[in-house]
Write a protein that holds these residues in place. Structure first.
Motif, PDB file in Angstrom:
ATOM      1  N   ASN A 397       0.866  -1.194   0.000  1.00  7.85           N
ATOM      2  CA  ASN A 397       0.000   0.000   0.000  1.00  7.85           C
ATOM      3  C   ASN A 397       0.889   1.225   0.000  1.00  7.85           C
ATOM      4  O   ASN A 397       2.017   1.162  -0.485  1.00  7.85           O
ATOM      5  CB  ASN A 397      -0.977  -0.039   1.190  1.00  7.85           C
ATOM      6  CG  ASN A 397      -0.254  -0.193   2.521  1.00  7.85           C
ATOM      7  OD1 ASN A 397       0.842   0.323   2.691  1.00  7.85           O
ATOM      8  ND2 ASN A 397      -0.875  -0.912   3.455  1.00  7.85           N
ATOM      9  N   ASP A 398       0.434   2.318   0.556  1.00 10.05           N
ATOM     10  CA  ASP A 398       1.202   3.565   0.480  1.00 10.05           C
ATOM     11  C   ASP A 398       2.583   3.467   1.118  1.00 10.05           C
ATOM     12  O   ASP A 398       3.495   4.202   0.744  1.00 10.05           O
ATOM     13  CB  ASP A 398       0.427   4.708   1.156  1.00 10.05           C
ATOM     14  CG  ASP A 398      -0.784   5.123   0.334  1.00 10.05           C
ATOM     15  OD1 ASP A 398      -0.816   4.763  -0.859  1.00 10.05           O
ATOM     16  OD2 ASP A 398      -1.688   5.778   0.883  1.00 10.05           O
ATOM     17  N   SER A 399       2.744   2.582   2.094  1.00 12.34           N
ATOM     18  CA  SER A 399       4.023   2.559   2.807  1.00 12.34           C
ATOM     19  C   SER A 399       4.546   1.166   3.138  1.00 12.34           C
ATOM     20  O   SER A 399       5.707   1.019   3.504  1.00 12.34           O
ATOM     21  CB  SER A 399       3.914   3.359   4.113  1.00 12.34           C
ATOM     22  OG  SER A 399       2.919   2.808   4.953  1.00 12.34           O
ATOM     23  N   VAL A 400       3.727   0.123   3.037  1.00 15.41           N
ATOM     24  CA  VAL A 400       4.145  -1.219   3.439  1.00 15.41           C
ATOM     25  C   VAL A 400       4.829  -1.925   2.261  1.00 15.41           C
ATOM     26  O   VAL A 400       4.274  -2.010   1.165  1.00 15.41           O
ATOM     27  CB  VAL A 400       2.955  -2.054   3.938  1.00 15.41           C
ATOM     28  CG1 VAL A 400       3.405  -3.478   4.260  1.00 15.41           C
ATOM     29  CG2 VAL A 400       2.335  -1.402   5.168  1.00 15.41           C
ATOM     30  N   VAL A 401       6.041  -2.444   2.525  1.00 16.88           N
ATOM     31  CA  VAL A 401       6.816  -3.166   1.530  1.00 16.88           C
ATOM     32  C   VAL A 401       6.980  -4.600   2.015  1.00 16.88           C
ATOM     33  O   VAL A 401       7.188  -4.842   3.207  1.00 16.88           O
ATOM     34  CB  VAL A 401       8.201  -2.517   1.313  1.00 16.88           C
ATOM     35  CG1 VAL A 401       8.978  -3.245   0.232  1.00 16.88           C
ATOM     36  CG2 VAL A 401       8.043  -1.045   0.973  1.00 16.88           C
ATOM     37  N   ASN A 502       7.954  -7.945   6.241  1.00 24.17           N
ATOM     38  CA  ASN A 502       7.224  -6.702   5.965  1.00 24.17           C
ATOM     39  C   ASN A 502       7.975  -5.521   6.562  1.00 24.17           C
ATOM     40  O   ASN A 502       8.548  -5.617   7.653  1.00 24.17           O
ATOM     41  CB  ASN A 502       5.820  -6.749   6.576  1.00 24.17           C
ATOM     42  CG  ASN A 502       4.975  -7.846   5.968  1.00 24.17           C
ATOM     43  OD1 ASN A 502       4.721  -7.844   4.773  1.00 24.17           O
ATOM     44  ND2 ASN A 502       4.563  -8.807   6.785  1.00 24.17           N
ATOM     45  N   GLY A 503       7.955  -4.401   5.825  1.00 28.26           N
ATOM     46  CA  GLY A 503       8.632  -3.200   6.306  1.00 28.26           C
ATOM     47  C   GLY A 503       7.902  -1.940   5.895  1.00 28.26           C
ATOM     48  O   GLY A 503       6.886  -1.986   5.190  1.00 28.26           O
ATOM     49  N   GLN A 504       8.437  -0.816   6.345  1.00 29.37           N
ATOM     50  CA  GLN A 504       7.805   0.484   6.114  1.00 29.37           C
ATOM     51  C   GLN A 504       8.720   1.393   5.312  1.00 29.37           C
ATOM     52  O   GLN A 504       9.918   1.493   5.586  1.00 29.37           O
ATOM     53  CB  GLN A 504       7.485   1.159   7.448  1.00 29.37           C
ATOM     54  CG  GLN A 504       6.400   0.485   8.266  1.00 29.37           C
ATOM     55  CD  GLN A 504       5.005   0.846   7.773  1.00 29.37           C
ATOM     56  OE1 GLN A 504       4.816   1.872   7.126  1.00 29.37           O
ATOM     57  NE2 GLN A 504       4.036   0.008   8.083  1.00 29.37           N
ATOM     58  N   ARG A 505       8.138   2.036   4.299  1.00 31.40           N
ATOM     59  CA  ARG A 505       8.775   3.146   3.606  1.00 31.40           C
ATOM     60  C   ARG A 505       8.117   4.436   4.087  1.00 31.40           C
ATOM     61  O   ARG A 505       6.985   4.415   4.570  1.00 31.40           O
ATOM     62  CB  ARG A 505       8.554   3.020   2.090  1.00 31.40           C
ATOM     63  CG  ARG A 505       9.579   2.192   1.362  1.00 31.40           C
ATOM     64  CD  ARG A 505      10.905   2.896   1.217  1.00 31.40           C
ATOM     65  NE  ARG A 505      10.845   4.031   0.294  1.00 31.40           N
ATOM     66  CZ  ARG A 505      11.747   4.993   0.216  1.00 31.40           C
ATOM     67  NH1 ARG A 505      12.770   4.992   1.036  1.00 31.40           N
ATOM     68  NH2 ARG A 505      11.638   5.969  -0.635  1.00 31.40           N
ATOM     69  N   PRO A 506       8.821   5.561   4.027  1.00 36.36           N
ATOM     70  CA  PRO A 506       8.146   6.822   4.341  1.00 36.36           C
ATOM     71  C   PRO A 506       6.873   6.959   3.512  1.00 36.36           C
ATOM     72  O   PRO A 506       6.860   6.614   2.323  1.00 36.36           O
ATOM     73  CB  PRO A 506       9.189   7.885   3.948  1.00 36.36           C
ATOM     74  CG  PRO A 506      10.508   7.189   4.113  1.00 36.36           C
ATOM     75  CD  PRO A 506      10.244   5.759   3.710  1.00 36.36           C
ATOM     76  N   PRO A 507       5.762   7.410   4.110  1.00 30.98           N
ATOM     77  CA  PRO A 507       4.478   7.479   3.392  1.00 30.98           C
ATOM     78  C   PRO A 507       4.581   8.244   2.075  1.00 30.98           C
ATOM     79  O   PRO A 507       5.290   9.242   1.970  1.00 30.98           O
ATOM     80  CB  PRO A 507       3.563   8.202   4.394  1.00 30.98           C
ATOM     81  CG  PRO A 507       4.186   7.944   5.732  1.00 30.98           C
ATOM     82  CD  PRO A 507       5.668   7.889   5.496  1.00 30.98           C
ATOM     83  N   ASN A 508       3.873   7.694   1.069  1.00 30.16           N
ATOM     84  CA  ASN A 508       3.759   8.332  -0.249  1.00 30.16           C
ATOM     85  C   ASN A 508       5.103   8.455  -0.981  1.00 30.16           C
ATOM     86  O   ASN A 508       5.253   9.285  -1.874  1.00 30.16           O
ATOM     87  CB  ASN A 508       3.109   9.719  -0.130  1.00 30.16           C
ATOM     88  CG  ASN A 508       1.733   9.640   0.494  1.00 30.16           C
ATOM     89  OD1 ASN A 508       0.940   8.745   0.178  1.00 30.16           O
ATOM     90  ND2 ASN A 508       1.451  10.556   1.416  1.00 30.16           N
TER      91      ASN A 508
END
Length: 707
Positions: A397-401, A502-508
């Protein structure tokens, strides 16, 4: 199936492993683990020769990792912190534990540290041996350039005398002093010491400068007595003649850390070697609940004390009780033959294989499918589009990798294997600029009894959690399976671990891509390559164990902090990271080729092969013809190195050190470029000035540029 833990890689355990490798039917059934803080063990009889410079450390060392592999034994490189015999647990470094049903202790000993203040700051104990040898090697000096400060050895025993004579061979002109407490002891050697210009002094005569080496007796590791085992005044475990610890039928002890209560003998390598056969037989008998053999060791042992002047022209003494013969050159030659024969028993492949037996395929990320097989399979399944996208992580989604990875066990230590597999799986997210949040695991265990499966699962899960905890991430759950493939390999190599991470990217913000190379970019690499070759060589015992040890230290280093630093830079300099990937199964040029294919056409890479970090020992192994089993299929990427090839995405190699006529070295470079990597480096493309800053501030190395 019983679970046998061998604590320590001393002479008794090394000889027991050799026996089991040569005669597998005499090996105790079930899982066997060898624990040692180092991956190789020095043969004590050759240590003075190493001190004198006659032998290299590798010539006097036993490769414990390979020896254990030949015997079908798991090797766990860790420090033993404590022992809980009430619950049958050994506690190791990294907050891990190992359960046993039978425990065998062969840990060697340490030198006691004197209380005198004069020794507090600048002394090194002779045992453990590795620290003492490191001190001697760091004290650079030759006949023409000897250090000014004296080198002092403290001790009245044979070890101190032999070390002093070895140091004189290494440093012919340096001031060497022997601090003795008992001038009556070992007086046979004093004329030789004086002739070698070694000063005999007292503690009061010690100079205020210069290193001090302590050869002041020995004590067993302190955790043995702290555990509640019955020990003597030196901390040595008191045992029955069967080598069982007093009051503990499932704990055995031998060598310098133990003493037979009814037949006490001083610590010596001679008795450790003699105990090996009795120990091996009793461990096998204990696992089968059979009667044990008693041992009454000889009262005296022949001791040979060397006086090296050169490898061929030294002399030596022979001691039998109070009788001392020598020094004579023939005793020196005799000692040389005995020592070399002993170490030669461990230098060849003990476990013989038949000519028609297939060689073992490489493990870890070298177990990947070849690129051509993968592409063809995807195309035939109607999934060619997946094969055309080189990025291994996907944006949910917008931030989940998210990404998935895994492979057959690379090492026989379930904890370490799970730790490495987890870091390897995380690298796809790191290469996309994401920080890991959580993971789920799929663990396949070999078909063994329930208690052993439980131990294997616990160790594997602990390794996964340790790798995630370091990143402030967690294990959410997963699934377990039992293998249905019959296998003759050692039990722990039957474990397979796969993870969804699963990881997080900065939103958008879109993840970093493999494509995006720009002309003028600097190409950076975060660590060395060569793990595929090293572990291929390790399976046949051709790798230097120290090289494997150093590579594993690098591979166990999580790269999440590198990514955090890059994300911080990206917040200040948007679009500073043009492209990023991790170097894994397809090798360096295979993954760099993916970056080229996904970028704008017309770009080429120029690689400075002199700058590429390569694990020590790797190129020498390649020149011997050793390679990973995945390397041959990776060689199709060599077409990118030919400017005449049809593909426009070419890679040019440059070198200031390798002559154009040195085809052997160039071939070795081509091989290392297709070597599959487990826990490999990140490759980054960014503007040149930013690349300079990254190389100054962190582990990055500039290996080339985009043209």
């Amino acid at each position: 199936m019983s679970s046998l833990v061998l604590a320590g890689g001393g002479h008794s355990h090394a000889l027991a492993l050799r026996r089991w490798a040569m005669q597998p039917r005499k090996r105790p059934k079930g899982r066997i683990c060898l624990i040692d803080q180092r991956c190789s063990a020095l043969y004590s009889g050759m240590v003075p020769g190493v001190v004198s410079g006659i032998y290299k450390e590798t010539e006097a060392s036993i490769d414990l990792r390979h020896l254990a592999s030949q015997a079908g034994v798991d090797f766990i490189q860790a420090k033993i912190e404590s022992l809980d015999w009430q619950n049958n647990n050994v506690y190791l470094s990294e907050h891990r534990s190992l359960h046993y049903e039978i425990l065998s202790l062969n840990l060697g000993c340490n030198s006691p540290h004197p209380d005198a203040l004069i020794y507090q700051k600048r002394c090194i104990p002779i045992k453990p041996l590795w620290g003492a040898l490191k001190l001697i090697q760091e004290e650079v000096g030759t006949a023409s350039n000897a250090p000014a400060s004296p080198f002092s050895v403290v001790g009245s025993g044979l070890a101190a005398i032999e070390i002093c004579l070895g140091l004189r061979k290494r440093w012919p002109t340096r001031c060497i002093q022997l601090v003795i407490h008992n001038r009556k002891g070992n007086r046979h050697f004093y004329p030789a010491l004086r002739k070698a210009n070694i000063r005999l002094i007292t503690e009061e005569q010690l100079p205020e400068e210069g290193p001090i080496l302590l050869c002041t007796g020995s004590v067993a590791p302190t955790f043995l007595q702290a555990s509640g085992l019955l020990c003597n005044s030196a901390g040595r475990v008191r045992t029955e003649p069967t080598l069982q610890a007093l009051g503990h039928r499932n704990i055995f002890a031998s060598g310098d850390c133990a003493v037979i209560d009814k037949h006490p003998r001083p610590p010596s390598g001679v008795w450790a070697v003699r105990a090996a056969l009795v120990l091996a037989r009793n461990l096998q008998a204990a696992s089968c609940k059979r009667p044990l053999q008693k041992w009454n060791p000889q009262r005296r042992a022949l001791q040979l004390v060397g006086h090296p002047s050169s490898a061929k022209q030294g002399s030596a003494w022979a001691l039998w009780g109070n009788l001392c013969i020598g020094p004579y050159p023939w005793i020196w030659q005799w000692k040389q033959r005995l020592d070399r024969h002993f170490i030669a028993m461990f230098k060849t492949n003990i476990k013989m294989t038949s000519a028609d037996e297939p060689s073992m395929a490489c493990r870890g990320c070298a177990a990947k499918l070849p690129a051509s097989t993968l592409q063809n399979g995807l195309r035939e399944a109607g999934l060619a589009a997946l094969g055309n996208d080189p990025n291994d992580a996907v944006l949910i989604n917008d931030s989940v990798v998210q990404s998935v990875d895994g492979f057959p066990a690379l090492v026989s230590d379930p904890w370490l294997n799970a730790y490495l597999t987890t870091l390897h799986a995380c690298s796809d997210l790191w290469a996309s600029g994401a920080e890991v949040d959580n993971a789920q695991a799929l663990i396949t265990l070999p078909a063994v009894d329930a208690k052993l499966q439980q131990d294997l699962l616990r160790e594997t899960l602990s390794g996964i959690r340790a790798a995630l905890k370091e990143q402030d991430a967690c294990l959410l759950g997963g699934h377990t399976l039992e293998s249905r493939d019959p296998s003759n390999m050692q039990i722990s190599l039957g474990i397979q671990v796969s993870l969804v991470v699963n990881g997080q990217r900065p939103p958008n913000q879109q993840p970093w891509k493999k494509g995006g190379l720009q002309a003028g970019d600097a190409l950076l690499l975060s660590r060395a390559i060569g793990s595929g070759v090293l572990f291929a060589a390790a399976m046949t015992g051709q790798a230097n164990p120290r090289d494997i040890e150093q590579a594993l230290v690098s591979m166990q280093t999580s790269q999440h902090k590198i990514v955090q630093h890059l994300l911080h830079l990206e917040a200040m300099l948007p679009d500073a990271i043009h492209a990023c990937t991790d170097i894994t199964g397809f090798g360096l040029i295979g993954h760099l080729g993916e970056m080229l294919d996904a970028s704008d056409p017309g770009l080429r890479l120029s690689l400075d092969v002199d700058a590429i970090p390569i694990y020590k020992g790797t190129l020498a192994l390649i020149k011997k013809g050793i390679c990973s089993t995945l390397a041959p299929s990776n060689r199709m990427a060599w077409s990118r190195l030919d400017p005449r090839a049809e593909t426009p995405a070419c890679i040019q190699l440059t070198s200031q050190r390798i002559s154009n006529h040195d085809q052997t070295s160039w071939q070795a470079i081509r091989e290392i470029l297709v070597d599959p990597q487990t826990c490999g480096p990140l490759a980054l493309a960014c503007p040149t000035e930013l690349g300079k800053e990254l190389c100054r501030a962190g582990p990055w190395t500039r290996i080339g540029s985009v043209r």
